[in-house]
Design an enzyme around this catalytic site. Structure first.
Site, PDB file in Angstrom:
ATOM      1  N   GLN A  33      -4.347  -5.100   6.914  1.00  0.00           N
ATOM      2  CA  GLN A  33      -5.307  -6.075   6.373  1.00  0.00           C
ATOM      3  C   GLN A  33      -5.236  -7.419   7.103  1.00  0.00           C
ATOM      4  OE1 GLN A  33      -7.631  -5.460   4.000  1.00  0.00           O
ATOM      5  NE2 GLN A  33      -6.933  -3.353   3.809  1.00  0.00           N
ATOM      6  N   HIS A  76       0.868  -1.176   0.000  1.00  0.00           N
ATOM      7  CA  HIS A  76       0.000   0.000   0.000  1.00  0.00           C
ATOM      8  C   HIS A  76       0.912   1.235   0.000  1.00  0.00           C
ATOM      9  CE1 HIS A  76      -2.766   2.947   1.911  1.00  0.00           C
ATOM     10  NE2 HIS A  76      -3.759   2.137   1.574  1.00  0.00           N
ATOM     11  N   ASP A  93       3.140  -4.512   8.109  1.00  0.00           N
ATOM     12  CA  ASP A  93       1.941  -3.697   7.978  1.00  0.00           C
ATOM     13  C   ASP A  93       0.743  -4.652   8.089  1.00  0.00           C
ATOM     14  OD1 ASP A  93      -0.265  -2.349   7.115  1.00  0.00           O
ATOM     15  OD2 ASP A  93       0.579  -1.706   5.199  1.00  0.00           O
ATOM     16  N   LYS A 141     -10.303  -1.103  10.614  1.00  0.00           N
ATOM     17  CA  LYS A 141     -10.387  -2.249   9.698  1.00  0.00           C
ATOM     18  C   LYS A 141     -10.652  -3.540  10.471  1.00  0.00           C
ATOM     19  CE  LYS A 141      -7.254  -0.202   6.325  1.00  0.00           C
ATOM     20  NZ  LYS A 141      -8.000   0.056   5.096  1.00  0.00           N
TER      21      LYS A 141
HETATM   22  N1  PMP Z   1      -1.667  -0.684   4.695  1.00  0.00           N
HETATM   23  C1  PMP Z   1      -2.628  -1.408   4.119  1.00  0.00           C
HETATM   24  C2  PMP Z   1      -2.285  -2.783   3.591  1.00  0.00           C
HETATM   25  C3  PMP Z   1      -3.926  -0.911   4.016  1.00  0.00           C
HETATM   26  O1  PMP Z   1      -4.876  -1.646   3.451  1.00  0.00           O
HETATM   27  C4  PMP Z   1      -4.203   0.382   4.526  1.00  0.00           C
HETATM   28  C5  PMP Z   1      -5.579   0.983   4.403  1.00  0.00           C
HETATM   29  N2  PMP Z   1      -6.190   0.777   3.177  1.00  0.00           N
HETATM   30  C6  PMP Z   1      -3.168   1.077   5.139  1.00  0.00           C
HETATM   31  C7  PMP Z   1      -1.915   0.523   5.209  1.00  0.00           C
HETATM   32  C8  PMP Z   1      -3.397   2.420   5.737  1.00  0.00           C
HETATM   33  O2  PMP Z   1      -4.335   2.346   6.784  1.00  0.00           O
HETATM   34  P1  PMP Z   1      -4.973   3.654   7.400  1.00  0.00           P
HETATM   35  O3  PMP Z   1      -5.515   4.445   6.238  1.00  0.00           O
HETATM   36  O4  PMP Z   1      -6.062   3.149   8.288  1.00  0.00           O
HETATM   37  O5  PMP Z   1      -3.891   4.361   8.118  1.00  0.00           O
END
Ligand code: PMP
Length: 404
Positions: free
Chosen positions: A201, A120, A198, A224
């Protein structure tokens, strides 16, 4: 213990109509729905406990502080780590930025940072910025034409690079692939690599045991995983948190302050400057208790069965191309239909009450590698059911008939 199918009733929004159609929520990768116990906990905090934490000696402040710290204990227990190793942040993004910022003075042009092509943007851009600032080298572990990590290649690259940092997602938000983090963390230990996972997910679906995983850092977002928005957590091994310099400075993260000099508190307070998101932290405890009450083996089997049903149903439609690892997957399917724009498909689905995500999913480099501008993404959670998938497939067929 409740059966997976009966859990849906705990999620009020899933039992409502959305613009005259039953809501089919297939976007849990973006944010999960919230059970009633979490919604009620937020309201209870403001009506019964509202006070600042770690500040007053009055009863209400002590009540709020106890509840706030109780969530830290609960999360620590859930992850099999110690409470002093849990730092509250705004989300996974802030947690990764906190680490990357903290490494600015220790990394230089002789260092290498390794990420994967599946990351991401939140696990790309902070490292890219760090490399630009320090002259360190960013290396990307490659994926194949469907977006699956080339594992033999990954070992070779890590062996050659002997990286200072290895930052990988537990599972891909765009494709759902579960990454082989256990073996890559273990393999990197011989190079004293700082391992960062990270878990934005992975946390909800994979219940990581961080003691066993033995990474240095693991980050997650509460929203999430059934919890409120605006809250995340950074797990760091205690000595790793001690070694990391402060991120933001101000109230509550200090030991003593004079106009000449400040000394800082020990972790985790050291990283929690200012008034935190108290209501979210307190309500997250209800989310964790809810998660703890589930039979995870049963839930995972149920999610996988739904996932396989979804993949089979999609494969039966001519012109659909599915990306990603369809064996090791958290329950997320990314696809395209012929050359149609994913946005058009998602828009037509939305008109039938189906919520999916379309676009690049904050993974532009991965999309470029797959040679697409984006995909349609269906991300499942345990509160979905077969009817959701049937309604989605029927609406997709309607959308396709309009587009063809
Ligand atoms: N890493 C991954 C794999 C994600 O899916 C996300 C959110 N889509 C993030 C980081 C960032 O999370 P947040 O926007 O809640 O900080």
């Amino acid at each position: 213990m409740k059966s997976p199918a009966s859990l849906r009733a705990d999620f009020p929004l899933l039992n409502t109509q959305f613009e005259h159609a039953p809501l089919v929520y297939l976007d849990s990768g973006a944010t999960s729905q919230k059970p009633s116990c979490v919604i009620e906990a937020i309201s209870r905090y403001y009506s019964e406990q509202n006070a600042n934490v770690h500040r007053g000696i009055h009863t209400l402040s002590e009540l709020a502080t106890t509840a706030y710290e109780a969530t830290r204990n609960q999360l620590a227990k859930y992850l099999s780590v110690s409470s002093s190793e849990i730092v509250w942040t705004k989300g996974a993004t802030e947690a990764i930025n906190l680490i990357a910022y903290g490494l600015r003075d220790t990394i230089d042009s002789s260092d290498t940072i390794v990420i994967s092509a599946l990351e991401h943007h939140a696990n790309i851009v902070p490292w890219q910025q760090l490399c630009q600032k320090t002259g360190a080298k960013l290396i990307v572990l490659p994926v194949n034409e469907l977006g699956i990590l080339e594992i033999d290649n990954a070992y070779q690259i890590i062996e050659q690079a002997q990286p200072t940092v290895l930052a990988l997602s537990h599972a891909s938000n765009a494709l759902g692939n579960i990454q082989p983090i256990e073996s890559l963390i273990q393999f990197s230990k011989q190079f004293n690599t700082i391992t960062i996972i990270d878990g934005a997910q992975g946390f909800l679906h994979l219940q990581p045991n961080l003691k066993e995983l033995d990474c240095d850092f693991y980050v997650l977002s509460a929203h999430k995983a059934l919890g409120p928005t605006g809250l995340g957590a950074l797990y760091g091994k205690y000595e790793a948190l001690c070694a990391l310099p402060v991120y933001q400075t101000g109230g509550e993260m200090i030991d003593s302050v004079s106009f000449e000099h400040t000394t800082f508190a020990a972790p985790p307070a050291k990283f929690e400057a200012g008034t935190p998101n108290i209501s979210a932290v307190i309500a997250f405890k209800s989310a964790l208790e809810y998660l703890e009450s589930l039979n995870h083996t049963q839930i995972r089997a149920y999610e996988l069965e739904l996932f396989n049903y979804l993949v089979k149903s999609l494969r039966a439609i001519d012109g659909i191309k599915i990306y990603g690892d369809l064996i090791n997957n958290i329950g997320t399917v990314s696809f395209n239909y012929k050359n149609e724009h994913p946005y058009d498909i998602a828009h037509l689905l939305d008109q039938n009450g189906i919520a999916v995500r379309s676009g690049h999913h904050c993974t532009q480099p991965l999309m470029a590698h797959l040679n697409v501008s984006g995909t349609v993404r269906v991300s499942l959670a345990f509160y979905n059911n077969h009817q959701d998938i049937d309604l989605f497939i029927s609406a997709l067929k309607t959308a396709i008939s309009l587009l063809d």
